[in-house]
Design a protein around this motif. Structure first.
Motif, short mmCIF file in Angstrom:
data_model
loop_
_atom_site.label_atom_id
_atom_site.label_comp_id
_atom_site.label_asym_id
_atom_site.label_seq_id
_atom_site.Cartn_x
_atom_site.Cartn_y
_atom_site.Cartn_z
N LEU A 3 -7.70 -3.01 -5.47
CA LEU A 3 -7.82 -2.65 -4.74
C LEU A 3 -6.05 -2.49 -4.04
O LEU A 3 -5.37 -3.11 -3.64
CB LEU A 3 -8.44 -3.42 -3.39
CG LEU A 3 -9.11 -2.87 -1.98
CD1 LEU A 3 -9.43 -1.50 -2.56
CD2 LEU A 3 -9.40 -3.55 -1.70
N GLY A 4 -5.19 -1.22 -4.04
CA GLY A 4 -4.28 -0.73 -3.88
C GLY A 4 -3.69 -0.35 -2.65
O GLY A 4 -4.59 -0.37 -1.20
N GLU A 5 -2.72 0.46 -2.47
CA GLU A 5 -2.15 0.62 -0.81
C GLU A 5 -1.39 2.03 -0.57
O GLU A 5 -0.15 1.70 -1.46
CB GLU A 5 -1.45 -0.99 -0.06
CG GLU A 5 -1.71 -0.62 2.04
CD GLU A 5 -0.97 -1.70 2.12
OE1 GLU A 5 -0.63 -1.64 3.40
OE2 GLU A 5 -0.55 -3.01 1.62
N VAL A 6 -1.28 2.36 0.12
CA VAL A 6 -0.61 2.89 0.61
C VAL A 6 0.77 2.77 1.56
O VAL A 6 0.16 2.64 2.65
CB VAL A 6 -1.14 4.48 1.42
CG1 VAL A 6 -0.30 5.30 2.09
CG2 VAL A 6 -2.74 5.35 0.20
N THR A 7 1.52 3.13 1.24
CA THR A 7 3.42 2.37 1.53
C THR A 7 4.09 3.42 2.46
O THR A 7 3.95 3.30 3.08
CB THR A 7 3.49 1.87 0.41
OG1 THR A 7 4.77 2.48 -0.36
CG2 THR A 7 3.69 0.49 0.47
N ALA A 8 3.57 4.91 1.93
CA ALA A 8 4.13 5.93 2.29
C ALA A 8 3.83 7.17 2.18
O ALA A 8 2.55 7.51 0.89
CB ALA A 8 5.68 6.11 1.77
N THR A 19 -3.60 7.18 5.01
CA THR A 19 -3.05 7.15 6.24
C THR A 19 -1.83 6.27 5.55
O THR A 19 -2.44 5.63 4.61
CB THR A 19 -2.59 7.19 6.80
OG1 THR A 19 -3.81 6.03 7.75
CG2 THR A 19 -3.46 8.52 7.76
N VAL A 20 -0.60 5.45 5.88
CA VAL A 20 0.31 4.32 5.58
C VAL A 20 -0.98 3.57 5.92
O VAL A 20 -1.15 3.11 6.90
CB VAL A 20 0.80 4.36 5.62
CG1 VAL A 20 2.12 2.85 5.68
CG2 VAL A 20 2.56 5.48 5.85
N GLY A 21 -1.41 2.47 5.30
CA GLY A 21 -1.92 1.73 4.96
C GLY A 21 -3.47 1.14 4.84
O GLY A 21 -4.00 0.68 4.31
N SER A 22 -3.94 2.57 4.60
CA SER A 22 -4.94 2.78 3.45
C SER A 22 -5.10 2.38 2.49
O SER A 22 -4.01 2.10 1.69
CB SER A 22 -5.50 4.50 3.13
OG SER A 22 -5.51 5.52 4.63
N ARG A 23 -6.09 1.82 2.17
CA ARG A 23 -6.33 1.10 0.98
C ARG A 23 -7.19 2.15 0.44
O ARG A 23 -8.41 2.75 -0.06
CB ARG A 23 -7.54 -0.34 0.75
CG ARG A 23 -6.95 -1.19 1.95
CD ARG A 23 -5.72 -2.08 2.01
NE ARG A 23 -5.55 -2.37 0.73
CZ ARG A 23 -5.65 -3.17 0.50
NH1 ARG A 23 -6.54 -4.42 0.95
NH2 ARG A 23 -5.45 -4.51 -0.65
N VAL A 24 -7.14 1.62 -1.22
CA VAL A 24 -6.80 2.73 -2.60
C VAL A 24 -7.75 2.02 -3.48
O VAL A 24 -7.05 0.76 -3.61
CB VAL A 24 -6.44 4.06 -3.30
CG1 VAL A 24 -5.59 4.95 -1.63
CG2 VAL A 24 -4.63 2.98 -3.16
#
Length: 201
Positions: free
Chosen positions: A9-14, A76-81
């Motif tokens: 489970l990753g995260e959008v940082t930008a 968006t920034v902070g979204s989990r993927v």
């Protein structure tokens, strides 16, 4: 090719708006291990190409067509993927054949929790309904799942605690969009049958 077995489970940082595209920077220590320019990584079921990689983050450009046909435009920034690397030749096929080519989007309609699992109902676009069958395979946000019930405009899946804990489906609420990829085998069979019927006329 992917199998729909999410690695992390990753995260959008930008997120950078490029006009007719967007550039995403995403954090994923597992999938970036050994990653290099040009590699493929599935992000919520969408096959993206690594543009750059530094530390535990990578960047990927997403064209307008992909933003339109998938739910990536809502990130968006902070979204989990959900993140997955392509399957290595000779590796076990843990899920099913997943291309990372999203066929459309649905929305979470409802969640019904129980003691040991949870039933999630997802809306299904009319043009994809014929490819989704009871006990067949479907990919939801890059996760290989078995269809429990298939209706004319929806389907349900049963999620075990591991899936709820390690993927975005543990976070999605009613109304949230999800990427859908139907079984590629069903689409090929349909095309071949149509061609056969045309040849027999």
């Amino acid at each position: 090719m992917f199998t729909g077995i999410v690695e992390e489970l990753g995260e959008v940082t930008a997120v950078e708006n490029l006009g007719d595209a967007s550039r995403f920077r995403l954090r994923g220590p597992v999938v970036t291990d050994g990653a290099k320019h040009g590699d493929s990584i599935a992000v919520n079921g969408v096959c993206l190409t690594v543009v750059d990689h530094e530390g535990d983050e990578f960047t990927a450009d997403v064209m307008a067509e992909t933003l339109h046909r998938s739910s990536l435009g809502a990130l968006t920034v902070g979204s989990r993927v959900n993140l997955e690397r392509p399957t290595a030749v000779g590796a076990r096929l843990g899920g099913h054949i997943v291309q990372g080519h999203v066929d459309g989007t649905g929305r979470v309609l409802e969640r019904k929790p129980s003691e040991n699992w949870e039933i999630v109902k997802v809306s299904l676009p009319a043009d994809l309904a014929r490819y989704v069958v009871e006990k067949g395979s479907v990919t939801v946000d890059g996760i290989s799942l078995t269809v429990v019930d298939a209706g004319p405009d929806y389907f349900t899946v049963s999620l075990i605690p591991t899936t709820l804990a390690l993927t975005t489906l543990g976070l999605k609420q009613a109304g949230d969009p999800v990427n859908l990829e139907v079984d590629i085998v069903a689409k090929y069979v349909e095309r071949l049958m149509a061609a056969g019927q045309g040849a027999g006329r």
